[in-house]
Enzyme design. Structure first.
Site, PDB file in Angstrom:
ATOM      1  N   ILE A 211      29.821  62.322  -6.281  1.00  0.00           N
ATOM      2  CA  ILE A 211      30.191  60.958  -5.931  1.00  0.00           C
ATOM      3  C   ILE A 211      30.326  60.805  -4.411  1.00  0.00           C
ATOM      4  CG2 ILE A 211      32.702  61.127  -6.136  1.00  0.00           C
ATOM      5  CD1 ILE A 211      32.411  58.544  -7.948  1.00  0.00           C
ATOM      6  N   CYS A 212      30.686  61.903  -3.735  1.00  0.00           N
ATOM      7  CA  CYS A 212      30.845  61.816  -2.275  1.00  0.00           C
ATOM      8  C   CYS A 212      29.481  61.644  -1.600  1.00  0.00           C
ATOM      9  CB  CYS A 212      31.558  63.039  -1.710  1.00  0.00           C
ATOM     10  SG  CYS A 212      32.036  64.233  -2.930  1.00  0.00           S
ATOM     11  N   THR A 213      28.463  62.259  -2.168  1.00  0.00           N
ATOM     12  CA  THR A 213      27.109  62.093  -1.621  1.00  0.00           C
ATOM     13  C   THR A 213      26.672  60.645  -1.765  1.00  0.00           C
ATOM     14  OG1 THR A 213      26.576  64.332  -2.332  1.00  0.00           O
ATOM     15  CG2 THR A 213      24.724  62.895  -1.805  1.00  0.00           C
ATOM     16  N   ASN A 216      28.683  58.533   0.775  1.00  0.00           N
ATOM     17  CA  ASN A 216      28.597  58.711   2.217  1.00  0.00           C
ATOM     18  C   ASN A 216      27.270  59.166   2.774  1.00  0.00           C
ATOM     19  OD1 ASN A 216      31.360  58.118   2.850  1.00  0.00           O
ATOM     20  ND2 ASN A 216      31.838  59.979   1.721  1.00  0.00           N
TER      21      ASN A 216
ATOM     22  N   CYS B 105      36.572  62.142  -6.177  1.00  0.00           N
ATOM     23  CA  CYS B 105      35.463  63.065  -5.974  1.00  0.00           C
ATOM     24  C   CYS B 105      35.903  64.466  -6.368  1.00  0.00           C
ATOM     25  CB  CYS B 105      35.003  63.057  -4.523  1.00  0.00           C
ATOM     26  SG  CYS B 105      33.518  64.041  -4.299  1.00  0.00           S
TER      27      CYS B 105
END
Lengths: 430, 179
Positions: A211-213, A216, B105
């Protein structure tokens, strides 16, 4: 079809002619070296004329399966599908024509096969598999699945395995699946071979991105699409759930993804890619479907006629590196929550409290339980050891009589850290 | 008829009606009743007859986030454990790995989920995020940048945010434990 001139002249019905089944009869009219002992010569002596076979799904695999069954001598075919026909289906789902777009797949497919092959009755149901109950499913001798989701397969598998156990009669499930150039066909004989749930651990999860990829550092068009529907949609639309079948919703996701891709200088966002990512669409290849459906229908034919041994029990087909298949026996999981032998009959004193019953369970040497938690099969709590909030709320039940919480013959689902999965107790109150 | 159609009945059990209980339900029962919740965590159920939806609060006893109570919702669907539970924060907090909408995350909640993992693994993972926020996998970029460049300033900003004050123009929810 392959009829020569002399037979064409004799035909009375364009859908049927003398000798139409000649090739099948070659297999059925005399015993061969691989026939089962129970084999008896002649089409009429096989199960084919009266076998009720259920086909789940009338899509890519389903069309092929229905065609193959009808052309292999099955006469009573039923089909379930909840979908309607989309333009994009027409390249491979050959029972459908452009004028059928928007109509239910099951109904159109049934009409087509009935009109094409004389003597075959195809009964469609346009709706969900979950709409039907045990009384419906138990009329079939064979179930063939051409499904596209894990969830539907799990439901079908559990339903047929449970039903088979209840009837004491195995309803074989033949499950086909394709993904691009790859596919698989398997035969599940409930309680005898491994079932779908037994092999759940083998499944790959659909590709997801951290989800961070997505948030961001998007690098792929797929990252932008996931950002749009995983992060942006809930932010903008709060409580409205994304409907993956609604073109307006997909259009919104598409536009949001396109804008984001522009910011990150990523190329390649298209409407169809958006649809593909959101609905997790895997490219369907007509030939793969044809091969897998053929494998499934051969198994159905062999099971119904006993003319040859059936698949034991899992065939993988890998078409992306040449034509390669590998067949192996997938092992049954002893503690499988669906087909495992984890159900035990117990006689229980009807005056016992829940606490006394639990003590008795702990002392039962063949159970080896330490901290059993108990629920009824219809999901009512009897006593749960954890988490604390549920322990507190179920604690008052300890003093109650077991007979006030369940009825004679009910099943209790027991979980315990000492059990690999669960234990099902069928309780007789005496 | 073919011999495969009759299943051998070892005992009378096959005659008893088998319950319609989904594998997901049993698995959730197993996961929940074998949870080892540390004293820093508490669970609650909005509807106790529905074990597939619950809340979890975490009150870290050390680290940057000590003193706060952080609440999450868990939503498990019928395809569990093939699919991971959906976990979401319900407060607006200043954390490198949790965005302002509560998205978390954590690798095992998405790309690294496997059916052999369970609710305990997820809960341990969440706990770990509060003890060791990870600046390398940012979901809240400012907070991650802050943690990477200046731990002291990050610590200060976390404390400010937890009291409901503004950090770099954003107001956060007051998450301080009420004693």
């Amino acid at each position: 079809m392959a009829a020569d001139n002399s037979t064409t002249a004799m035909q009375t019905d364009s859908r049927d002619w003398a000798d139409r089944w000649r090739h099948i009869n070659k297999i059925l009219d005399r015993r061969g070296p691989f026939c089962d002992n129970s084999f008896r010569e002649g089409y009429e002596n096989t199960l084919l004329p009266q076998c009720k076979v259920l086909v789940i799904g009338a899509g890519g695999l389903g069309c092929e399966i229905l065609k193959n069954l009808a052309l292999s001598g099955f006469k009573d075919i039923h089909v379930i599908d909840m979908d309607t026909i989309d333009v994009s289906n027409l390249n491979r789902q050959f029972l459908f024509r452009p004028s059928d777009v928007g109509r239910p797949k099951a109904i159109v497919a049934a009409e087509f096969v009935k009109n094409r092959v004389a003597g075959v009755v195809v009964t469609p149901y346009h709706g969900k598999i979950q709409d039907k109950d045990d009384d419906y499913y138990k009329q079939f001798q064979i179930v063939i699945c051409g499904l596209d989701s894990v969830e539907a397969r799990r439901w079908m598998n559990a339903t047929i395995v449970n039903l088979s156990q209840e009837l004491g009669e195995a309803i074989p499930i033949i499950d086909g699946g394709t993904e691009g150039f790859k596919g698989q066909a398997r035969v599940i004989i409930p309680t005898v071979t491994s079932c779908y749930e037994c092999s759940l651990d083998m499944l790959n999860k659909p590709t997801t991105f951290p989800i961070c990829t997505i948030a961001n550092t998007p690098r792929l068009p797929e990252h932008c699409i996931e950002w749009a529907y995983v992060l942006e949609w809930p932010k903008v639309f709060k409580n409205e759930k994304l409907d993956t079948d609604d073109p307006k919703h997909i259009q919104w996701v598409f536009e949001a993804a396109l804008e984001r891709a522009r910011q990150f200088k990523i190329a390649g966002i298209t409407y169809s890619l958006t649809q593909g990512v959101v609905k997790n669409i895997i490219p369907a290849i007509a030939s793969t479907n044809a091969i897998i459906a053929a494998a499934c229908c051969n198994e159905a034919f062999k099971i119904a006629t006993t003319s040859a041994p059936y698949l034991d029990n899992y065939m993988m087909y890998t078409g992306n590196e040449g034509v390669y298949t590998y067949t192996f026996q997938h092992q049954k999981k002893p503690d499988c929550p669906v087909c495992g032998e984890n159900s035990v009959n117990v006689d229980v004193n009807k005056n016992w409290t829940v606490e006394e019953f639990i003590e008795w369970l702990k002392e039962k040497p063949d159970a080896q339980l330490k901290k059993p938690s108990l629920m009824t099969a219809d999901n009512k709590k009897i006593y749960l050891q954890a988490p604390p909030i549920l322990e507190r709320s179920t604690r008052p039940n300890l003093e109650k009589k077991l007979s006030s919480l369940i009825e004679d013959g009910d099943t209790i689902i027991v979980t315990d850290s000492t059990l690999p999965f669960s234990l099902q107790l069928v309780v007789s109150l005496i | 008829m073919l011999k495969i159609w009759s299943i051998k009945k070892d005992n009378a059990q096959a005659e008893k009606k088998k319950p319609k209980v989904s594998a997901a339900q049993i698995r959730v029962q197993k996961d929940l009743t074998e949870l080892e919740l540390p004293s820093t965590m508490e669970m609650s159920f909005p509807d106790e007859s529905d074990l597939l939806n619950f809340n979890l609060s975490i009150e870290p006893d050390e680290g940057f986030y000590k003193g706060g109570v952080f609440r999450f919702t868990f939503n498990i669907n019928n395809n569990y454990p093939h699919e991971p539970p959906k976990v979401r924060g319900i407060q607006k907090i200043y954390h490198p790995n949790i965005d302002l909408d509560g998205n978390v995350c954590l690798n095992i909640l998405r790309e690294d989920w496997k059916p052999v993992l369970n609710l305990n693994s997820v809960i341990v993972g969440l706990q770990y995020l509060f003890l060791e926020p990870n600046a390398e996998d940012p979901l809240h970029k400012d907070a991650a940048e802050d943690l990477r460049t200046n731990r002291k300033s990050f610590e200060y900003n976390v404390k400010q945010s937890m009291r409901g004050r503004d950090v770099k123009g954003n107001y956060y929810d007051n998450v301080m434990a009420k004693n």
